[in-house]
Design a protein around this motif. Structure first.
Motif, PDB file in Angstrom:
ATOM      1  N   ILE A   1       0.834  -1.212   0.000  1.00 30.70           N
ATOM      2  CA  ILE A   1       0.000   0.000   0.000  1.00 30.70           C
ATOM      3  C   ILE A   1       0.865   1.257   0.000  1.00 30.70           C
ATOM      4  O   ILE A   1       0.609   2.202  -0.768  1.00 30.70           O
ATOM      5  N   ARG A   2       1.909   1.296   0.804  1.00 29.70           N
ATOM      6  CA  ARG A   2       2.716   2.513   0.887  1.00 29.70           C
ATOM      7  C   ARG A   2       3.529   2.752  -0.390  1.00 29.70           C
ATOM      8  O   ARG A   2       3.823   3.899  -0.719  1.00 29.70           O
ATOM      9  N   GLN A   3       3.880   1.692  -1.092  1.00 32.35           N
ATOM     10  CA  GLN A   3       4.603   1.860  -2.354  1.00 32.35           C
ATOM     11  C   GLN A   3       3.673   2.170  -3.521  1.00 32.35           C
ATOM     12  O   GLN A   3       3.997   2.968  -4.396  1.00 32.35           O
TER      13      GLN A   3
ATOM     14  N   PRO B   1       1.396   6.027  -2.245  1.00 38.20           N
ATOM     15  CA  PRO B   1       2.182   6.771  -1.244  1.00 38.20           C
ATOM     16  C   PRO B   1       1.310   7.769  -0.491  1.00 38.20           C
ATOM     17  O   PRO B   1       0.399   8.383  -1.075  1.00 38.20           O
ATOM     18  N   PRO B   2       1.541   7.942   0.804  1.00 37.63           N
ATOM     19  CA  PRO B   2       0.771   8.920   1.582  1.00 37.63           C
ATOM     20  C   PRO B   2       0.853  10.314   0.960  1.00 37.63           C
ATOM     21  O   PRO B   2       1.917  10.746   0.519  1.00 37.63           O
ATOM     22  N   VAL B   3      -0.284  10.990   0.917  1.00 34.58           N
ATOM     23  CA  VAL B   3      -0.384  12.316   0.313  1.00 34.58           C
ATOM     24  C   VAL B   3       0.103  13.374   1.300  1.00 34.58           C
ATOM     25  O   VAL B   3      -0.273  13.371   2.474  1.00 34.58           O
TER      26      VAL B   3
ATOM     27  N   ARG C   1     -10.815   7.506   1.539  1.00 26.85           N
ATOM     28  CA  ARG C   1      -9.510   8.007   1.109  1.00 26.85           C
ATOM     29  C   ARG C   1      -8.422   6.931   1.199  1.00 26.85           C
ATOM     30  O   ARG C   1      -7.322   7.105   0.656  1.00 26.85           O
ATOM     31  N   TYR C   2      -8.729   5.804   1.834  1.00 28.40           N
ATOM     32  CA  TYR C   2      -7.750   4.728   1.948  1.00 28.40           C
ATOM     33  C   TYR C   2      -7.542   4.045   0.593  1.00 28.40           C
ATOM     34  O   TYR C   2      -8.340   4.196  -0.330  1.00 28.40           O
TER      35      TYR C   2
ATOM     36  N   PRO D   1      -3.642   7.342   4.831  1.00 29.32           N
ATOM     37  CA  PRO D   1      -3.422   7.888   3.483  1.00 29.32           C
ATOM     38  C   PRO D   1      -2.673   9.210   3.432  1.00 29.32           C
ATOM     39  O   PRO D   1      -2.375   9.699   2.339  1.00 29.32           O
ATOM     40  N   TYR D   2      -2.377   9.812   4.591  1.00 28.94           N
ATOM     41  CA  TYR D   2      -1.722  11.115   4.600  1.00 28.94           C
ATOM     42  C   TYR D   2      -0.341  11.061   5.247  1.00 28.94           C
ATOM     43  O   TYR D   2      -0.114  10.342   6.221  1.00 28.94           O
ATOM     44  N   ASP D   3       0.541  11.855   4.693  1.00 25.83           N
ATOM     45  CA  ASP D   3       1.886  12.009   5.229  1.00 25.83           C
ATOM     46  C   ASP D   3       1.848  13.097   6.291  1.00 25.83           C
ATOM     47  O   ASP D   3       1.259  14.156   6.079  1.00 25.83           O
TER      48      ASP D   3
END
Length: 347
Positions: free
Chosen positions: A62-64, A67-69, A155-156, A188-190
């Protein structure tokens, strides 16, 4: 291994390699695996003891892939969320989010409907009119104006929705325990940091390894009473993702009083909202108030507003004493109502 071989191995109780599972998640995300097989895979992963390689494959995929927005307002924000599992309490991390925001740190909270308790973060936020975030622009604007925002379920990563739909009509709380447990690592967010509550020491160590390897900026916390948050009773463990050795924190060393887990018990939706409202107004019982303050203090510490957990807890207690967190709740609700009215006029 092919996806067929990976599925067969899992269903038979064998453990595929992490790379094989990564490829399997990709095939599932692309809609190339049958529904019945997906249900069987979820059931196998959720029923078996947690396996670091299997967990890491899902988080890494998921993270690749998604990527978190990085929202403009979220660079210095923190998340505060639990894995679920363990003993059931009222909605501690959701309540602490309002306190932390009122005390001066931006909070962009993730969460979901109930997993281990009867009422989850998503249930509370929906009842309060705060669950709807139609776009990243909305989330960023809310965070910028109020210092508080919430990650909408939609948003996930799309693969999460695909898994949930495949599980129907089964209860995803049961069949999707594997996914729900990893929710805090796939926000989903950085942002600056995630304060992640973990219900067991075994899972605490496993999530630490994943966060460390994948460079997730996390502060992991655990109560020795089996709760996925800090508690103001007993002893707590905490550990930054980049560190190697967990630290123990006895609540009494922070000047927090004794109490009982019964003081933290949750109930139905109306009960939990009433309990949260009382705490935010400075009218909660001592144990629940100090527990919320301790978790808010962790968010203040993770966000750089406090130089340690003790100072963060003191700041949160001071904030709770004057009812500022309830005003933060009202501010967030006012923003959501105004935004909904604007959307209605446009429609």
């Amino acid at each position: 291994m092919t996806p067929d071989q990976t599925a067969a191995a899992l269903i038979a109780g064998r453990t595929p390699t992490e790379d094989a599972m990564f490829a399997y998640w990709q095939a599932t995300d692309e809609g190339l695996r049958p529904k019945a097989e997906t249900v069987a895979i979820l059931a196998a992963l959720s029923a078996a003891p947690s396996d670091p390689d299997m967990m890491r494959s899902f988080v890494r995929y998921i993270r690749q892939t998604y990527p978190p927005v990085a929202l403009p307002s979220a660079g210095d924000a923190v998340n505060i969320v639990g894995t679920g599992g363990g003993r059931s309490t009222f909605n501690i991390s959701t309540t602490a989010a309002f306190v932390a925001a009122a005390a001066g740190v931006k909070v962009l909270k993730s969460g979901s409907s109930a997993y281990s308790s009867s009422v989850g973060s998503g249930d509370i936020l929906n009842a309060l009119g705060l669950a709807r975030a139609p776009s990243d622009a909305f989330t960023d604007a809310m965070l910028s104006e109020t210092g508080l925002a919430f990650a909408a379920p939609q948003r996930y990563a799309p693969v999460c929705k695909r898994l949930a739909i495949a599980a129907l009509p089964l209860d995803f709380k049961v069949i999707g325990r594997f996914v729900n447990t990893l929710g805090p690592l796939i926000c989903p967010y950085d942002m600056r940091a995630h304060v992640i509550g973990v219900s067991s020491l075994r899972l605490f160590g496993q999530l630490h390894q994943i966060a460390q390897l994948l460079a997730v900026p996390a502060l992991l916390v655990h109560s020795d009473l089996g709760v996925d948050e800090f508690l103001s009773i007993g002893t707590n463990s905490w550990l930054w993702a980049q560190d190697e050795q967990a630290r123990l924190q006895n609540a009494s060393a922070l000047g927090l009083g004794q109490g009982s887990l019964d003081d933290l018990a949750g109930g139905d939706l109306s009960h939990n909202i009433a309990m949260m409202t009382a705490i935010l107004k400075g009218q909660g019982n001592r144990t629940s108030t100090e527990t919320v303050a301790l978790n808010a203090g962790a968010a203040l510490f993770a966000g750089g507003v406090a130089h340690d957990l003790a100072q963060g807890t003191r700041l949160a207690l001071e904030c709770l004493a004057d009812g500022a967190p309830f005003a933060k709740l009202e501010q967030a609700q006012a923003f959501a109502r105004a935004a909904a009215a604007d959307l209605g006029r446009v429609a």
